[in-house]
Design a protein around this motif. Structure first.
Motif, short mmCIF file in Angstrom:
data_model
loop_
_atom_site.label_atom_id
_atom_site.label_comp_id
_atom_site.label_asym_id
_atom_site.label_seq_id
_atom_site.Cartn_x
_atom_site.Cartn_y
_atom_site.Cartn_z
N PRO A 84 -22.48 -34.57 20.02
CA PRO A 84 -21.72 -34.01 21.13
C PRO A 84 -21.57 -32.49 21.09
N PHE A 85 -21.49 -31.90 19.91
CA PHE A 85 -21.32 -30.45 19.84
C PHE A 85 -22.55 -29.71 20.37
N TYR A 106 -20.98 -24.66 12.18
CA TYR A 106 -22.28 -24.47 12.84
C TYR A 106 -23.00 -23.20 12.39
N LYS A 156 -24.68 -30.81 22.42
CA LYS A 156 -24.76 -31.14 23.84
C LYS A 156 -23.84 -30.24 24.65
N ALA A 157 -22.64 -29.98 24.11
CA ALA A 157 -21.67 -29.14 24.81
C ALA A 157 -22.00 -27.65 24.70
N MET A 158 -22.65 -27.24 23.63
CA MET A 158 -22.95 -25.82 23.38
C MET A 158 -24.43 -25.61 23.04
N PRO A 159 -25.35 -26.03 23.89
CA PRO A 159 -26.77 -25.93 23.55
C PRO A 159 -27.25 -24.50 23.34
N HIS A 160 -26.62 -23.53 23.99
CA HIS A 160 -27.06 -22.14 23.86
C HIS A 160 -26.95 -21.63 22.43
N PHE A 167 -17.43 -33.85 17.12
CA PHE A 167 -17.55 -32.40 17.04
C PHE A 167 -17.35 -31.92 15.61
N MET A 220 -18.89 -28.37 14.93
CA MET A 220 -18.21 -27.18 15.44
C MET A 220 -17.63 -26.37 14.30
#
Length: 130
Positions: free
Chosen positions: A113-114, A90, A116-120, A23, A87
């Protein structure tokens, strides 16, 4: 195909994208003389490249593609930009992605991973997320 694996450095942030499980972790040091000395020492003595970039670059080269590493640049001859956002930085990375979109016709993909976790946070600015 020409693939770019860019590194975007924020001069005000000490950042390592490999920390925190991919992240990324970073901190600002301030603007005092000692803060600038500390930031310079940390940045010049700790350089941990992202393994995901090494793997991706090797895979693309193995399949006959040209791979270039860019630092804070945009190359108009690149066909694909592959970026691992963090993170900690970004917002700056999204500005960079938007500049790529405005200045080139390249496809833009993000990995890690970041996203993937926060695609929006990214999906309106990129072509794909891995």
């Amino acid at each position: 195909m020409k693939v770019a694996i860019p590194t975007l450095e924020n001069p005000k942030l000490v950042l390592n994208k490999g920390y925190g499980g991919g992240f990324g972790a970073g901190f600002q040091t301030g603007n005092t003389f000692m803060s600038k000395v500390f930031r310079w020492m940390r940045k010049s003595n700790e350089n941990l490249p992202l393994m995901s970039y090494a793997y991706a670059g090797a895979i693309f080269r193995e399949h006959g593609h040209e791979v270039v590493a860019l630092k804070n640049k945009i190359d108009p001859t690149v066909d694909l930009y592959l970026i691992q956002p963090s993170m900690a930085d970004y917002n700056n990375e999204i500005r960079y992605i938007r500049r790529i979109r405005q200045e080139t016709d390249a496809k833009i993909g993000i990995i890690g991973p970041f996203p993937k976790a926060m695609p929006h946070l990214f999906e309106n600015n990129v072509d794909f997320i891995i």
